[in-house]
Motif scaffolding. Structure first.
Motif, mmCIF file in Angstrom:
data_model
loop_
_atom_site.group_PDB
_atom_site.id
_atom_site.type_symbol
_atom_site.label_atom_id
_atom_site.label_comp_id
_atom_site.label_asym_id
_atom_site.label_seq_id
_atom_site.Cartn_x
_atom_site.Cartn_y
_atom_site.Cartn_z
ATOM 1 N N SER A 158 12.506 28.182 60.898
ATOM 2 C CA SER A 158 12.344 29.537 61.421
ATOM 3 C C SER A 158 12.356 30.571 60.317
ATOM 4 C CB SER A 158 13.475 29.847 62.418
ATOM 5 O OG SER A 158 14.696 30.010 61.751
ATOM 6 N N ALA A 159 11.567 31.613 60.491
ATOM 7 C CA ALA A 159 11.480 32.674 59.490
ATOM 8 C C ALA A 159 12.823 33.339 59.298
ATOM 9 C CB ALA A 159 10.432 33.701 59.918
ATOM 10 N N SER A 160 13.542 33.509 60.412
ATOM 11 C CA SER A 160 14.835 34.190 60.305
ATOM 12 C C SER A 160 15.811 33.374 59.483
ATOM 13 C CB SER A 160 15.424 34.436 61.704
ATOM 14 O OG SER A 160 15.642 33.213 62.382
ATOM 15 N N ASP A 161 15.725 32.038 59.614
ATOM 16 C CA ASP A 161 16.631 31.182 58.842
ATOM 17 C C ASP A 161 16.321 31.298 57.363
ATOM 18 O OD1 ASP A 161 18.636 29.076 58.622
ATOM 19 O OD2 ASP A 161 16.991 27.796 58.018
ATOM 20 N N THR A 162 15.042 31.304 57.017
ATOM 21 C CA THR A 162 14.648 31.408 55.618
ATOM 22 C C THR A 162 15.029 32.764 55.049
ATOM 23 O OG1 THR A 162 12.792 29.924 56.017
ATOM 24 C CG2 THR A 162 12.705 31.248 54.028
ATOM 25 N N GLU A 163 14.755 33.818 55.810
ATOM 26 C CA GLU A 163 15.073 35.158 55.338
ATOM 27 C C GLU A 163 16.566 35.331 55.175
ATOM 28 O OE1 GLU A 163 13.316 37.589 58.270
ATOM 29 O OE2 GLU A 163 11.255 37.159 57.660
ATOM 30 N N GLU A 164 17.317 34.826 56.156
ATOM 31 C CA GLU A 164 18.769 34.963 56.113
ATOM 32 C C GLU A 164 19.324 34.286 54.875
ATOM 33 O OE1 GLU A 164 21.569 32.298 58.482
ATOM 34 O OE2 GLU A 164 21.632 34.155 59.611
ATOM 35 N N SER A 165 18.838 33.081 54.609
ATOM 36 C CA SER A 165 19.342 32.339 53.462
ATOM 37 C C SER A 165 18.924 32.997 52.160
ATOM 38 C CB SER A 165 18.816 30.905 53.506
ATOM 39 O OG SER A 165 19.237 30.276 54.691
ATOM 40 N N SER A 166 17.688 33.499 52.128
ATOM 41 C CA SER A 166 17.207 34.136 50.919
ATOM 42 C C SER A 166 17.987 35.410 50.642
ATOM 43 C CB SER A 166 15.716 34.454 51.081
ATOM 44 O OG SER A 166 15.234 35.123 49.945
ATOM 45 N N ASP A 167 18.237 36.179 51.695
ATOM 46 C CA ASP A 167 18.957 37.435 51.528
ATOM 47 C C ASP A 167 20.358 37.202 50.993
ATOM 48 O OD1 ASP A 167 16.807 38.806 52.409
ATOM 49 O OD2 ASP A 167 17.542 39.110 54.460
ATOM 50 N N ARG A 168 20.985 36.142 51.429
ATOM 51 C CA ARG A 168 22.357 35.872 51.028
ATOM 52 C C ARG A 168 22.440 35.049 49.753
ATOM 53 N NH1 ARG A 168 25.198 34.437 56.844
ATOM 54 N NH2 ARG A 168 24.764 36.420 57.842
ATOM 55 N N GLY A 169 21.273 34.618 49.264
ATOM 56 C CA GLY A 169 21.261 33.818 48.042
ATOM 57 C C GLY A 169 21.976 32.502 48.211
ATOM 58 N N GLN A 170 21.815 31.875 49.397
ATOM 59 C CA GLN A 170 22.602 30.696 49.691
ATOM 60 C C GLN A 170 21.815 29.401 49.546
ATOM 61 O OE1 GLN A 170 24.091 31.696 53.584
ATOM 62 N NE2 GLN A 170 25.967 32.477 52.743
ATOM 63 N N ILE A 171 20.589 29.463 49.041
ATOM 64 C CA ILE A 171 19.836 28.228 48.840
ATOM 65 C C ILE A 171 19.888 27.852 47.367
ATOM 66 C CG2 ILE A 171 17.594 27.125 49.089
ATOM 67 C CD1 ILE A 171 16.875 29.181 51.161
ATOM 68 N N LEU A 172 20.371 26.677 47.097
ATOM 69 C CA LEU A 172 20.394 26.215 45.717
ATOM 70 C C LEU A 172 18.979 25.847 45.287
ATOM 71 C CD1 LEU A 172 23.421 23.785 45.620
ATOM 72 C CD2 LEU A 172 23.324 26.116 44.792
ATOM 73 N N SER A 173 18.658 26.060 44.044
ATOM 74 C CA SER A 173 17.364 25.621 43.547
ATOM 75 C C SER A 173 17.335 24.101 43.591
ATOM 76 C CB SER A 173 17.169 26.102 42.111
ATOM 77 O OG SER A 173 18.035 25.394 41.243
ATOM 78 N N ASP A 174 16.113 23.543 43.669
ATOM 79 C CA ASP A 174 15.987 22.093 43.687
ATOM 80 C C ASP A 174 16.637 21.489 42.450
ATOM 81 O OD1 ASP A 174 14.689 22.221 46.048
ATOM 82 O OD2 ASP A 174 12.675 22.007 45.229
ATOM 83 N N GLY A 175 16.499 22.188 41.305
ATOM 84 C CA GLY A 175 17.077 21.682 40.066
ATOM 85 C C GLY A 175 18.584 21.527 40.154
ATOM 86 N N ARG A 176 19.262 22.525 40.664
ATOM 87 C CA ARG A 176 20.720 22.450 40.809
ATOM 88 C C ARG A 176 21.105 21.353 41.797
ATOM 89 N NH1 ARG A 176 24.003 26.575 38.751
ATOM 90 N NH2 ARG A 176 22.877 28.419 38.025
ATOM 91 N N SER A 177 20.387 21.281 42.905
ATOM 92 C CA SER A 177 20.669 20.272 43.917
ATOM 93 C C SER A 177 20.536 18.862 43.344
ATOM 94 C CB SER A 177 19.711 20.452 45.101
ATOM 95 O OG SER A 177 19.897 19.431 46.050
ATOM 96 N N GLU A 178 19.446 18.636 42.606
ATOM 97 C CA GLU A 178 19.233 17.318 41.998
ATOM 98 C C GLU A 178 20.297 17.030 40.945
ATOM 99 O OE1 GLU A 178 15.271 16.870 40.528
ATOM 100 O OE2 GLU A 178 14.383 17.725 42.335
ATOM 101 N N ALA A 179 20.704 18.067 40.223
ATOM 102 C CA ALA A 179 21.726 17.887 39.188
ATOM 103 C C ALA A 179 23.063 17.484 39.798
ATOM 104 C CB ALA A 179 21.880 19.169 38.374
#
Length: 200
Positions: free
Chosen positions: A139-160
């Motif tokens: 959902s767009a709201s889920d993506t926007e919410e996470s982006s606004d809060r800076g709560q998505i780790l980059s793939d690089g950090r996640s893989e690390a």
């Protein structure tokens, strides 16, 4: 049912956090790549929660995005996938990566999650493909919410994080070592090298 918990991050452990809410500490199991691990103790966190109840145990599982909570609930409906296995899957992949793997029936990718064998991965694809269809999407709201809060780790950090755990470090150690790295958008290899320097 507890929908979400917001409070002060009191403690981080191997696979869990403890959130202090008005003097009551809630132990919450979270994915290895959860931003909660990268938050400093004493900071405010909010996690969407699911409670599992067994005869000998009551546990809380927490997620920074509503979409991750929804994915967790879908995963545990699959035969042979319990709460710990579902968290393992969400530790190995971002929500978007998980959706893509299921929709495109990428069984091999799903087996990269700890504790998920080929047969279990095949059941996940078979039973959840329709539920994770591209039509449903994120959902767009889920993506926007996470982006606004800076709560998505980059793939690089996640893989690390996943790589450091495979090397024998705990989730808390891996996330703590990465927390001190302020640069964003590095490759997984660069994050791992810098994190290892912090761990030695």
């Amino acid at each position: 049912m507890i929908g979400f918990i917001r409070g002060s991050l009191a403690e981080k452990g191997d696979g869990y956090i403890i959130v202090d809410v008005n003097g009551v500490g809630y132990e919450i199991f979270v994915p290895a790549n959860s931003r909660a691990y990268l938050s400093s103790e004493g900071s405010e966190v909010m996690v969407y929660t699911a409670m599992t109840v067994r005869e000998d145990d009551v546990s809380l599982y927490g997620f920074m995005r509503k979409g991750e909570l929804d994915a967790f609930r879908k995963l545990i409906t699959v035969s042979g996938v319990g709460a710990k296995a579902a968290v393992s899957v969400l530790s190995a992949f971002s929500l978007e990566q998980l959706q893509q793997a299921i929709v495109f029936e990428d069984v091999k990718t799903l087996t990269k999650a700890n504790g998920i064998g080929k047969k279990t991965a095949e059941r996940i694809v078979l039973e959840l493909k329709d539920k994770f269809s591209t039509e449903e999407g994120i959902s767009a709201s889920d993506t926007e919410e996470s982006s606004d809060r800076g709560q998505i780790l980059s793939d690089g950090r996640s893989e690390a994080v996943s790589a450091l755990i495979s090397l024998g470090y705990t989730r808390g150690e891996a996330s703590g070592a990465l927390a001190s790295i302020t640069d964003n958008d590095l490759t997984a290899e660069e994050y791992i090298k810098r994190a290892l320097k912090n761990l030695f």
